[in-house]
Structures are given as structure tokens and as C-alpha cells.
Motif scaffolding. Structure first.
Motif, PDB file in Angstrom:
ATOM      1  N   UNK A  89      -3.168   7.290   4.439  1.00 15.34           N
ATOM      2  CA  UNK A  89      -1.815   7.339   3.887  1.00 15.34           C
ATOM      3  C   UNK A  89      -1.087   8.627   4.263  1.00 15.34           C
ATOM      4  N   UNK A  90      -1.803   9.582   4.828  1.00 11.41           N
ATOM      5  CA  UNK A  90      -1.169  10.841   5.216  1.00 11.41           C
ATOM      6  C   UNK A  90      -0.137  10.596   6.316  1.00 11.41           C
ATOM      7  N   UNK A  91       1.055  11.174   6.137  1.00  5.30           N
ATOM      8  CA  UNK A  91       2.086  11.062   7.169  1.00  5.30           C
ATOM      9  C   UNK A  91       2.239  12.367   7.939  1.00  5.30           C
ATOM     10  N   UNK A  92       1.258  13.279   7.755  1.00  5.99           N
ATOM     11  CA  UNK A  92       1.259  14.558   8.474  1.00  5.99           C
ATOM     12  C   UNK A  92      -0.193  14.948   8.713  1.00  5.99           C
ATOM     13  N   UNK A  93      -0.398  16.015   9.460  1.00  2.00           N
ATOM     14  CA  UNK A  93      -1.744  16.493   9.742  1.00  2.00           C
ATOM     15  C   UNK A  93      -1.964  17.833   9.043  1.00  2.00           C
ATOM     16  N   UNK A 125      -6.031  10.530  -3.682  1.00  2.00           N
ATOM     17  CA  UNK A 125      -5.021  10.482  -4.737  1.00  2.00           C
ATOM     18  C   UNK A 125      -4.233   9.178  -4.693  1.00  2.00           C
ATOM     19  N   UNK A 126      -4.137   8.595  -3.517  1.00  2.00           N
ATOM     20  CA  UNK A 126      -3.545   7.259  -3.409  1.00  2.00           C
ATOM     21  C   UNK A 126      -4.380   6.256  -4.179  1.00  2.00           C
ATOM     22  N   UNK A 127      -5.701   6.332  -4.015  1.00  2.00           N
ATOM     23  CA  UNK A 127      -6.597   5.445  -4.757  1.00  2.00           C
ATOM     24  C   UNK A 127      -6.512   5.700  -6.257  1.00  2.00           C
ATOM     25  N   UNK A 128      -6.311   6.954  -6.635  1.00  2.00           N
ATOM     26  CA  UNK A 128      -6.141   7.273  -8.053  1.00  2.00           C
ATOM     27  C   UNK A 128      -4.859   6.639  -8.589  1.00  2.00           C
ATOM     28  N   UNK A 129      -3.795   6.664  -7.784  1.00  2.00           N
ATOM     29  CA  UNK A 129      -2.556   6.004  -8.188  1.00  2.00           C
ATOM     30  C   UNK A 129      -2.769   4.514  -8.413  1.00  2.00           C
ATOM     31  N   UNK A 130      -3.553   3.907  -7.534  1.00  2.00           N
ATOM     32  CA  UNK A 130      -3.864   2.480  -7.679  1.00  2.00           C
ATOM     33  C   UNK A 130      -4.610   2.233  -8.986  1.00  2.00           C
ATOM     34  N   UNK A 131      -5.591   3.072  -9.269  1.00  2.00           N
ATOM     35  CA  UNK A 131      -6.387   2.898 -10.494  1.00  2.00           C
ATOM     36  C   UNK A 131      -5.514   3.047 -11.734  1.00  2.00           C
ATOM     37  N   UNK A 132      -4.644   4.069 -11.740  1.00  2.00           N
ATOM     38  CA  UNK A 132      -3.734   4.256 -12.869  1.00  2.00           C
ATOM     39  C   UNK A 132      -2.864   3.020 -13.073  1.00  2.00           C
ATOM     40  N   UNK A 133      -2.315   2.510 -11.981  1.00  2.00           N
ATOM     41  CA  UNK A 133      -1.441   1.334 -12.070  1.00  2.00           C
ATOM     42  C   UNK A 133      -2.218   0.117 -12.573  1.00  2.00           C
ATOM     43  N   UNK A 134      -3.442  -0.032 -12.115  1.00  2.00           N
ATOM     44  CA  UNK A 134      -4.314  -1.136 -12.549  1.00  2.00           C
ATOM     45  C   UNK A 134      -4.522  -1.094 -14.063  1.00  2.00           C
ATOM     46  N   UNK A 135      -4.806   0.097 -14.597  1.00  2.00           N
ATOM     47  CA  UNK A 135      -5.021   0.231 -16.034  1.00  2.00           C
ATOM     48  C   UNK A 135      -3.720   0.012 -16.807  1.00  2.00           C
ATOM     49  N   UNK A 136      -2.611   0.542 -16.264  1.00  2.57           N
ATOM     50  CA  UNK A 136      -1.319   0.379 -16.936  1.00  2.57           C
ATOM     51  C   UNK A 136      -0.868  -1.078 -16.969  1.00  2.57           C
ATOM     52  N   UNK A 149       0.829  -1.210   0.000  1.00  9.34           N
ATOM     53  CA  UNK A 149       0.000   0.000   0.000  1.00  9.34           C
ATOM     54  C   UNK A 149       0.859   1.253   0.000  1.00  9.34           C
ATOM     55  N   UNK A 150       1.951   1.228   0.749  1.00 12.77           N
ATOM     56  CA  UNK A 150       2.833   2.398   0.847  1.00 12.77           C
ATOM     57  C   UNK A 150       3.425   2.777  -0.505  1.00 12.77           C
ATOM     58  N   UNK A 151       3.566   1.813  -1.410  1.00 13.31           N
ATOM     59  CA  UNK A 151       4.141   2.101  -2.726  1.00 13.31           C
ATOM     60  C   UNK A 151       3.202   2.975  -3.570  1.00 13.31           C
ATOM     61  N   UNK A 152       1.918   2.961  -3.242  1.00  9.85           N
ATOM     62  CA  UNK A 152       0.948   3.778  -3.981  1.00  9.85           C
ATOM     63  C   UNK A 152       0.643   5.099  -3.281  1.00  9.85           C
ATOM     64  N   UNK A 153       1.158   5.292  -2.088  1.00  7.13           N
ATOM     65  CA  UNK A 153       0.767   6.436  -1.253  1.00  7.13           C
ATOM     66  C   UNK A 153       1.106   7.765  -1.924  1.00  7.13           C
ATOM     67  N   UNK A 154       0.163   8.691  -1.830  1.00  5.67           N
ATOM     68  CA  UNK A 154       0.372  10.054  -2.324  1.00  5.67           C
ATOM     69  C   UNK A 154       0.459  10.986  -1.132  1.00  5.67           C
TER      70      UNK A 154
END
Length: 213
Positions: free
Chosen positions: A140-144, A39-50, A28-33
Motif C-alpha cells: 500500500x506504500x505510495x513512496x519508498x 497499519x493498513x491491515x490494522x485499519x481493516x481489523x478496526x473496520x471489521x470490528x466496527x 483495498x485503497x480505502x483502507x490504505x495507511x
């Protein structure tokens, strides 16, 4: 123009089996935005299509293939609705610096009522109803961020907001000024921040008018 509402329940995109939680978290961390979960979920979707919508790729990356297929179906439905009503489909170029910014602004235009503000005490308050909430541990946020939009309000031993993305305060008054009208806004820290943003915007307008004279 009125568009028919479509209510579709999409399952969680990330799988976390008990016997492989560490590997699932690493995947999951590899897709984190940096700006959040949408936007993390968008990264997953892009990767799925690619990767050719490959179920094996989903399995290897702890991705729920049913969730991605559902997301693809929703996207197809929205495109057909837009075509039916001759609505223009436009996207910012992927290489533009504004690509993710414009997506966040578009999401805020739809979720302007589901916003929370970070208080000085370290917790969040939902806008207008002042519910104390915390970011869900799955984020996935590493800050507030100071302001976030969220999809879900989760009530357990504590109140959590889940699927969250960083937005900017000035966008609130630009995109949804009707909702962030301070005349009916409750007294809270978020109101004081918005008051400063409105004053700043007025000064910018005055300076702009002065420079044109």
C-alpha cells in the motif's frame, strides 16, 4: 518472562478475484495507511470490528472473513496469555498523535532483524545479509521510505519483501542497539547512515549534559 510461542498461519486478508480486480483494488485503497501494510491491515481489523464482524460487509469490501476471524482468535489468545502471566495491557489513546508511531515502534521491537534500507540506486538491501530486494507490488506504500520492516521475503524472478511498513533509522539504535552494533556490521550504505545516527545521538547526549551543568 518466557511465553510459549504460537504459530498460526493466517490467510491473505484481501481478496482479488479475476473478474473484479479493479473493484478489489479500489476497496483495498480505502483502507490504505500512508505508513504501510501493517497499519493498513490494522485499519481493516478496526473496520471489521466496527461493522459487527459482518460477513456481508467483508464480501462487499473484498475482505477475507476467515483471515479476520483468525486475527481475532490470535488477539484473544495473546490477551489470555498476558492475563495468565499478569502482564499489563496498555494502548496509546487512538486520538493521540503517537498512536500509530508507537505501534510501528512495537512492531520494530519484534521485527528488528527484518529490516531493509533504501539504497541510492533505488532498490533495497536487507540489513546485515545485504540481499537486494524490491517492495512487492501489493504494498500500500505510495513512496519508498528509507527504512522498512517486512514480514515476508518472496523469491520469484526478483527478490521481493512483502507486508512492509515505514520505520525510522533512529528507532533502530534506540530499540535494538544490540543488533545494530556497528562493531560487527558489514560495510554498506546502511552502516554509514547508522554511523551518522549514532554520532548525532552522542552529540545530543553531550548537549543535554552541558545544559544541566
Amino acid at each position: 518472562m518466557w511465553l510459549p510461542h504460537t504459530y498460526i498461519i493466517v490467510p491473505n486478508s484481501f481478496l482479488r478475484p479475476r473478474d473484479a480486480q479493479k473493484a478489489a483494488d479500489e476497496a483495498k485503497a480505502r483502507f490504505a495507511h500512508i505508513d504501510g501494510d501493517h497499519l493498513t491491515l490494522l485499519n481493516v481489523y478496526h473496520a471489521y470490528k466496527q461493522n459487527g464482524e459482518d460477513a456481508t460487509w467483508c464480501y462487499d469490501n473484498f475482505i477475507n472473513v476467515r483471515a479476520l476471524k483468525s486475527a481475532d482468535d490470535v488477539r484473544g489468545q495473546l490477551m489470555r496469555i498476558m492475563n495468565r502471566y499478569n502482564l499489563k495491557m496498555c494502548s496509546t489513546d487512538f486520538n493521540s498523535r503517537e498512536y500509530y508511531v508507537n505501534i510501528r515502534k512495537a512492531m520494530l521491537a519484534g521485527y528488528f532483524m527484518q529490516v531493509a534500507h533504501l539504497e541510492r540506486t533505488g532498490h533495497y538491501l536487507t540489513v546485515k545479509d545485504n540481499q537486494m530486494v524490491h517492495l512487492h507490488p501489493s504494498t500500500c506504500l505510495d513512496h519508498k521510505p528509507e527504512w522498512v520492516i517486512y514480514n515476508e521475503f518472496v523469491l520469484t524472478s526478483r527478490n521481493f519483501i512483502r507486508i512492509v511498513t515505514d520505520v525510522r533509522g533512529e528507532w533502530l539504535i534506540d530499540i535494538a542497539p544490540h543488533y545494530y552494533d556497528l562493531s560487527n556490521f558489514p560495510q554498506c550504505e546502511a552502516r554509514r547512515v547508522l554511523e551518522r545516527l549514532y554520532l548525532k545521538r552522542e552529540r545530543e547526549k553531550s548537549d543535554s549534559k552541558a545544559s544541566k551543568k
